[in-house]
Design an enzyme around this catalytic site. Structure first.
Site, mmCIF file in Angstrom:
data_model
loop_
_atom_site.group_PDB
_atom_site.id
_atom_site.type_symbol
_atom_site.label_atom_id
_atom_site.label_comp_id
_atom_site.label_asym_id
_atom_site.label_seq_id
_atom_site.Cartn_x
_atom_site.Cartn_y
_atom_site.Cartn_z
ATOM 1 N N GLU A 8 0.842 -1.185 0.000
ATOM 2 C CA GLU A 8 0.000 0.000 0.000
ATOM 3 C C GLU A 8 0.885 1.246 0.000
ATOM 4 O OE1 GLU A 8 -4.035 -1.180 2.379
ATOM 5 O OE2 GLU A 8 -2.367 -0.443 3.589
ATOM 6 N N CYS A 9 0.719 2.103 -0.970
ATOM 7 C CA CYS A 9 1.410 3.391 -1.048
ATOM 8 C C CYS A 9 2.922 3.212 -0.873
ATOM 9 C CB CYS A 9 0.821 4.374 -0.039
ATOM 10 S SG CYS A 9 1.186 6.100 -0.418
ATOM 11 N N GLY A 10 3.489 3.538 0.280
ATOM 12 C CA GLY A 10 4.921 3.375 0.468
ATOM 13 C C GLY A 10 5.382 1.949 0.285
#
Length: 437
Positions: free
Chosen positions: A328-330
Site C-alpha cells: 500500500e502506497c509506500g
C-alpha cells in the site's frame, strides 16, 4: 451490554487545536481513573497512535464513507466496559465529500449524530472577540438534530479577551467548557504531516502528561463528563472481515507503519496470525507466512537503507514466487523497480513490479478511493470492490505492469493511480479501509 456515554471533539477547521484538546482530555480523564475509549472519525492513521499514547486504549477509525452502518455499529462495541467515549473529528465539523459512500459523506457531524454523541466545539479565538459566538452559533444550528454541548476557546490572549468571548457565548446561549491560553509548544494538529509518529517520538510520554495537566487546568472536566450522552450503535449484522491470509507477514518499522488499526484487529479476530518483520533491519518476510503485506509509511526517508537491505529484497522476491505480496502506497513503492528521493537520487527497490516513483517534484494526491478490481486477486478478499484513502506526494515515472483496478475518487471520477500487478505481486496507492458492499 449498553455502551458508555460519549462526545465528539470537533472544530470549524483544521489547525484550530482539536488534537491538543483531544489528547489532553484523554490523558486528564485517564489520570482521574476513568477508562476512556478513543475513536477517530475519518481516514487518519496517525492520530490513533497518539490517542493510545494518551489514554492507554487502542483507538480505531470510524468512517461513514468507507464503512457500512453495520460495520460502524460493530466497531464501536470495543467501548464496552469503558466509562466514556471520546471521538476526534477530522477537518471541520461538517466537512465531507459531495457524494455519499457506504452510509454518508465522511463528515464528523454525521458520525456524531449517528452515534448520538454531543459535540464539543473548539474555536480559535485569536483575532476576534464576540464574533466567535456567531461562528459557534452557526455551527450549533447548521444541522438539525446535532447537539453542540459547548465550546472550548483556544488561543485566548488575556483576561479581557476571555471576558469578551464569554459575553458573546452567553448571548448565543452556548456553555463555555474551557478557556485555553496560547501554548505553541503543545499544538500538535499538523505534526509535520505525521513525519514524527507516536511510536517514534522520544518524549511522547512527557508530551501527553503535559497536555493532560494543561487541559485539566483550563477545562471544566466535570462539565465535559456531564455533557456526554449514551452511545447509540447502528444496528445490523456486519459481514465478517476476510483476512488476506492465515499467517500474515506484516512489515512494521519506521518506514512501514500506516495501516488502519481496525484491519489488524479484524484479521486477528478472524483467526489470522500476524508475523511482524522489519525491512529496515534487513529482515525478509517470515518463510512460514502465506501472504506478505507491506503497509504505507515513509520509504522515501529510508530509501538508501531499503536499497541496501539485500536480505530483505532477496527474501521478498523469493516469497513472491509462490505467495502473494501486497503493498500500500509506500509499501507499493518499495515493491517497485526504483524510488527517486527529493534530492533526485535514484534508489533501487525490490523490483517485484516495474513501478518507478519520484519525490523530486512533489504533488499531493489526496482523497477517498473506490477500487474495482479487474480480476480476483489473492489476498484482497472475495469482493471486486474496495474502499480506501490515498495521501502521498510522489509521482509515477514508470508503471509498465498490468493495472490492478479501475480506481474512482469520491465523486466517481477515474483517477490515474490504478495500482498494478505482476504475477503474485500487487499494490495500490490507496490504503485499504474496507470491502465495498
Amino acid at each position: 451490554m449498553s455502551l458508555p456515554p460519549g462526545l465528539l471533539i470537533a472544530a470549524p477547521a483544521s489547525g484550530t487545536g482539536k488534537t491538543t484538546l483531544m489528547l489532553g482530555l484523554l490523558r486528564a480523564l485517564t489520570d482521574r481513573g476513568l477508562r476512556v475509549q478513543p475513536f477517530k472519525s475519518g481516514p487518519d492513521y496517525i492520530d490513533p497512535g497518539f490517542h493510545q499514547a494518551a489514554s492507554g486504549q487502542r483507538s480505531f477509525n470510524l468512517d461513514s464513507w468507507a464503512m457500512p452502518e453495520a460495520v460502524l455499529g460493530q466497531m464501536v462495541q470495543v467501548a464496552q466496559g469503558a466509562d466514556l467515549v471520546l471521538a476526534e473529528g477530522s477537518m471541520g465539523l461538517f466537512d465531507g465529500v459531495a457524494r455519499p459512500g457506504e452510509c454518508g459523506t465522511g463528515s464528523s457531524a454525521e458520525m456524531a449524530q449517528m452515534m448520538g454523541w454531543p459535540v464539543v466545539l473548539i474555536l480559535d479565538a485569536s483575532g476576534q472577540a464576540q464574533s466567535a459566538a456567531a461562528v459557534a452559533q452557526g455551527f450549533a444550528r447548521f444541522q438539525p438534530g446535532l447537539d453542540v454541548a459547548g465550546v472550548v476557546l483556544n488561543r485566548v490572549a488575556s483576561p479581557r479577551h476571555e471576558a469578551l468571548l464569554r459575553a458573546g457565548m452567553d448571548k448565543a446561549g452556548l456553555p463555555v467548557l474551557g478557556v485555553l491560553p496560547r501554548r505553541p509548544d503543545l499544538e500538535m494538529p499538523e505534526r509535520h504531516l505525521g513525519l514524527v509518529q507516536a511510536s517514534e517520538h522520544a518524549s511522547i510520554e512527557a508530551m501527553m502528561a503535559e497536555a493532560g495537566r494543561f487541559i485539566a487546568a483550563h477545562v471544566d472536566l466535570d462539565a465535559v463528563i456531564a455533557a456526554a450522552r449514551p452511545t447509540r450503535a447502528p444496528k445490523g449484522t456486519a459481514r465478517a472481515l476476510t483476512p488476506p491470509g492465515q499467517r500474515i507477514a506484516l512489515a512494521k518499522d519506521a518506514a512501514f507503519s500506516f495501516l488502519y488499526p481496525h484491519l489488524v484487529a479484524g484479521w486477528r479476530a478472524a483467526g489470522a496470525e500476524i508475523l511482524p518483520f522489519s525491512p529496515l533491519a534487513d529482515q525478509p518476510p517470515p518463510p512460514s507466512a502465506d501472504i506478505c503485506w507491506l503497509p504505507g509509511g515513509y520509504p522515501e526517508l529510508h530509501a538508501g537503507t531499503l536499497a541496501a537491505a539485500a536480505r530483505f529484497q532477496a527474501g521478498l522476491r523469493d516469497f513472491a514466487t509462490t505467495r502473494p505480496v501486497h503493498g500500500e502506497c509506500g509499501g507499493y513503492m518499495a515493491m517497485g523497480r526504483a524510488l527517486i528521493d527529493k534530492a533526485g537520487t535514484r534508489h533501487e527497490m525490490a523490483g517485484l513490479l516495474g513501478l518507478v516513483t519520484s519525490y523530486e517534484t512533489r504533488k499531493m494526491h489526496l482523497g477517498y478511493r473506490h477500487a474495482k478490481l479487474h480480476h480476483p486477486v489473492i489476498g484482497l478478499g472475495h469482493t471486486a470492490g474496495l474502499r480506501g484513502h490515498e495521501f502521498h506526494y510522489s509521482t509515477i515515472l514508470e508503471q509498465p505492469d498490468a493495472p490492478l483496478a479501475t480506481v474512482l475518487d469520491a465523486n466517481g471520477a477515474v483517477v490515474a493511480e490504478t495500482g498494478s500487478r505482476r504475477g503474485l505481486a500487487h499494490g495500490t496507492f490507496f490504503h485499504l479501509i474496507s470491502e465495498a458492499t
